[in-house]
Design a protein around this motif. Sequence first.
Motif, PDB file in Angstrom:
ATOM      1  N   ALA A 109      64.045  24.391  45.530  1.00  0.00           N
ATOM      2  CA  ALA A 109      62.948  25.205  44.832  1.00  0.00           C
ATOM      3  C   ALA A 109      63.018  24.564  43.182  1.00  0.00           C
ATOM      4  N   GLN A 110      64.187  24.449  42.757  1.00  0.00           N
ATOM      5  CA  GLN A 110      64.489  24.025  41.406  1.00  0.00           C
ATOM      6  C   GLN A 110      63.961  22.596  41.223  1.00  0.00           C
ATOM      7  N   ILE A 111      64.247  21.618  42.215  1.00  0.00           N
ATOM      8  CA  ILE A 111      63.957  20.202  42.178  1.00  0.00           C
ATOM      9  C   ILE A 111      62.149  20.381  42.168  1.00  0.00           C
ATOM     10  N   PHE A 112      61.720  21.137  42.977  1.00  0.00           N
ATOM     11  CA  PHE A 112      60.116  21.043  42.877  1.00  0.00           C
ATOM     12  C   PHE A 112      59.787  21.755  41.562  1.00  0.00           C
ATOM     13  N   ALA A 113      60.276  22.832  41.043  1.00  0.00           N
ATOM     14  CA  ALA A 113      59.948  23.371  39.769  1.00  0.00           C
ATOM     15  C   ALA A 113      59.987  22.019  38.681  1.00  0.00           C
ATOM     16  N   ARG A 140      70.916  19.196  40.204  1.00  0.00           N
ATOM     17  CA  ARG A 140      71.278  18.946  38.810  1.00  0.00           C
ATOM     18  C   ARG A 140      70.707  17.774  38.270  1.00  0.00           C
ATOM     19  N   ARG A 141      70.680  16.550  38.812  1.00  0.00           N
ATOM     20  CA  ARG A 141      70.218  15.352  38.113  1.00  0.00           C
ATOM     21  C   ARG A 141      68.839  15.083  38.738  1.00  0.00           C
ATOM     22  N   SER A 142      67.956  15.871  38.269  1.00  0.00           N
ATOM     23  CA  SER A 142      66.386  15.671  38.434  1.00  0.00           C
ATOM     24  C   SER A 142      65.760  14.621  37.606  1.00  0.00           C
ATOM     25  N   ALA A 160      62.210  10.577  43.915  1.00  0.00           N
ATOM     26  CA  ALA A 160      63.668  10.050  44.432  1.00  0.00           C
ATOM     27  C   ALA A 160      64.509  10.968  44.929  1.00  0.00           C
ATOM     28  N   VAL A 161      64.647  11.924  43.935  1.00  0.00           N
ATOM     29  CA  VAL A 161      65.794  12.897  44.269  1.00  0.00           C
ATOM     30  C   VAL A 161      65.352  13.551  45.547  1.00  0.00           C
ATOM     31  N   LEU A 162      64.161  14.033  45.744  1.00  0.00           N
ATOM     32  CA  LEU A 162      63.499  14.689  46.900  1.00  0.00           C
ATOM     33  C   LEU A 162      63.888  13.718  48.373  1.00  0.00           C
ATOM     34  N   ARG A 193      75.281  23.847  50.509  1.00  0.00           N
ATOM     35  CA  ARG A 193      74.636  24.324  48.949  1.00  0.00           C
ATOM     36  C   ARG A 193      75.493  23.304  47.926  1.00  0.00           C
ATOM     37  N   VAL A 194      76.768  23.079  48.299  1.00  0.00           N
ATOM     38  CA  VAL A 194      77.290  22.162  47.117  1.00  0.00           C
ATOM     39  C   VAL A 194      76.663  20.875  46.824  1.00  0.00           C
ATOM     40  N   THR A 195      76.133  20.302  48.155  1.00  0.00           N
ATOM     41  CA  THR A 195      75.471  18.785  47.683  1.00  0.00           C
ATOM     42  C   THR A 195      74.263  19.119  47.039  1.00  0.00           C
ATOM     43  N   LEU A 196      73.548  20.276  47.741  1.00  0.00           N
ATOM     44  CA  LEU A 196      72.137  20.542  47.194  1.00  0.00           C
ATOM     45  C   LEU A 196      72.055  20.839  45.835  1.00  0.00           C
ATOM     46  N   GLU A 197      73.061  21.448  45.351  1.00  0.00           N
ATOM     47  CA  GLU A 197      72.957  22.000  43.908  1.00  0.00           C
ATOM     48  C   GLU A 197      73.463  20.577  43.028  1.00  0.00           C
TER      49      GLU A 197
END
Lengths: 214, 214
Positions: free
Chosen positions: B140-144, B84-86, B91-93, B76-80
């Motif tokens: 999901a936040q990244i996809f949003a 945050r930097r979307s 590239a982030v995905l 969770r720590v790494t995914l969050e």
Amino acid sequence: MVRKARKPLAQEEGGETRELILRVAQQLFMKYGYRSVTTRQLAEACGLTQPALYHHFADKQELYLAMVQEEITKIRVTLERLARRSEDVPAVLKQVAIFLLNRVQYDLGLMLHDVRYELSPDARRVLDEQFHQGFLLPIAQIFATGIRQGYLLDEAHGGISPISFASLFLTLLSRFTTPLREETDLTTHQARQTSAAELVVRLFFSELGNPDKR
Amino acid sequence: MVRKARKPLAQEEGGETRELILRVAQQLFMKYGYRSVTTRQLAEACGLTQPALYHHFADKQELYLAMVQEEITKIRVTLERLARRSEDVPAVLKQVAIFLLNRVQYDLGLMLHDVRYELSPDARRVLDEQFHQGFLLPIAQIFATGIRQGYLLDEAHGGISPISFASLFLTLLSRFTTPLREETDLTTHQARQTSAAELVVRLFFSELGNPDKR
DNA sequence: CCTACCGATCGGTAGG
DNA sequence: CCTACCGATCGGTAGG
């Protein structure tokens, strides 16, 4: 209070106790896994005593093996029929998806895990091969046609092999045969499965991305 | 001949036997499943006797629960952080995919099955929620963001919700953390994972279909 | 297909 | 953290 059902529901008495056992075994093994389902649970769900199972099958593994083999064979027949008429590939794939979502009401990943870690090497070899022949190859054949007809990129142009396409396709479908979180009612079930099938097919044919961004 | 390793390999003696147990528990439970791993196997792999486990954990389920919670929290720590930097969503995905393929070396589907069918309702509720918070929501936040930036279609235009995107994304990745058929050597492993990550991301951004056919 | 039963193994406890 | 041990349950067998 738990009543023991000694007379099975839909059994017209005869040599078909074996078929009853296989049907019940599919429901339990495919839902809970090989290890978690005891021979006593199986027997009780069939209205039998536990030792009676050993009249029809040599041991627990033979029973599991027979069940999975029968299941794969049945599915193989339909998939091979669908693979033969590859006119419009996206349409055929959607039919494959709908068929599998309706037919495979269990966790394919769980089954493959059981095959890999709970069975003997011999049993594993047999089922690995049958899964490859019965599931992957027919679907890969459809994808091969899709590549040939220009719907999908081939390996030389950034795409992937037909077998890889088929494997990805099955993985995606398994997301909908075994929901990741909670379950809903059964009235909207059919509608959900159709839209899930459409979604998976659309994902492969590039209809989820925004064409303006390409 | 099987030698019992009473002195664990990398343990600098102290109050960290608990951490050793958790590490070993992850390797075994995540590979073979909750039911198939016995407390005796766990203890022996730690260089302990079986009752010694009960000094650190109340019972088998508590041990499993602690292990999964720790694992989810770390991821969770790494995914969050990645969510945050979307800046550039594709590239982030891809970074998310590479991270998960390297970090999650086990069968997520097996874990979810264990959570659903082998644990108590209370334990299930806790882990379901943590999985949702730790895995699904950050992705999901990244996809949003991807939908907002126009990379992907939103629900009103034939697309799906960010959570559905995240769920599909995880399902696809699990195809590569747990191979469908045989395994290969470890030298090409890293390269395979990178190309798998690229493949999954490309699938979402519609780069597998032939643009001429749209 | 049943009753009766077996050895092995399971998760967990007692007591130090 | 060990030795010793418990009741419950497992897959499978004997014998009819």
